[in-house]
Design a protein around this motif. Structure first.
Motif: not given
Length: 212
Positions: A14-32
């Motif tokens: 779960a922690a690794m997933i959260e980190a991956f998701a945060n990395g993706a969302k850091s690129v753009s606020e439009d990333i869902e």
């Protein structure tokens, strides 16, 4: 779309997933980023109904079986990027994640010529593995990880592999009969490498989002 194959909501996967998701969302606020936990539902893998192999089948994108996997399978099939995540049990991903993978990929596979036809084409993918095994045991896991990634790579882009090894299984080892583990060595590894592994997951999420 992130498919969480882990049973525990607040531990390593779960922690690794959260980190991956945060990395993706850091690129753009439009990333869902959506996360589906396969352990939240009680579903089966492929039951070989072969509805997706009928002539003129209408189930070439999403499995015909109707259950709690149906909507997550559809969302995953039409996502712009897919991440699979699982702890390794007996050197394998969890049975629940394997069931989801069967249901996701089998409708895309043609039995005419064994080509694969995902509805969004060859989109980027990643596979997050967490394991209690130390880094020197990775060679034992290699064949099974390669098989998982071959299935995915036959239809989509080959997954980027993201690892967290020698993880801490529990927060308080004093409560458990786990004397076979060198707790001091595991804690030292955790202190030295866990933040680095989380950063690797964050960076991988960022890379995937930057492809879109």
């Amino acid at each position: 779309m992130i498919i969480d194959g882990g049973p525990r909501k607040n531990m390593n996967t779960a922690a690794m997933i959260e980190a991956f998701a945060n990395g993706a969302k850091s690129v753009s606020e439009d990333i869902e980023v959506k996360v589906f936990r396969v352990y939240d539902v009680d579903c089966k893998g492929c039951v070989s109904c072969l509805a997706c192999k009928l002539k003129n089948s209408k189930y070439l994108d999403v499995c015909a079986r109707k259950d709690d996997f149906t909507e997550p399978l559809r969302e995953t099939a039409y996502a712009d990027g897919i991440v699979f995540a699982s702890p390794m049990y007996f050197f394998q991903i969890t049975a629940q994640l394997r069931a989801f993978i069967e249901r996701l990929f089998f409708p895309w596979l043609s039995y005419k010529d064994y080509s694969s036809h995902p509805p969004k084409g060859r989109i980027p993918t990643a596979f997050i593995y967490t394991m209690n095994a130390p880094a020197e045991m990775l060679h034992v896991q290699e064949n099974n990880m390669n098989e998982n990634e071959m299935i995915i790579g036959n239809a989509l882009e080959k997954p980027e592999r993201i690892l967290a090894v020698n993880t801490l299984q529990v927060k308080n080892y004093d409560r458990y009969d786990m004397q076979g583990f060198n707790l001091e060595a595991k804690q030292r590894w955790h202190e030295e490498h866990w933040q680095e592994e989380l950063q690797n997951a964050f960076d991988a999420g960022k890379r995937m989002a930057e492809k879109l």
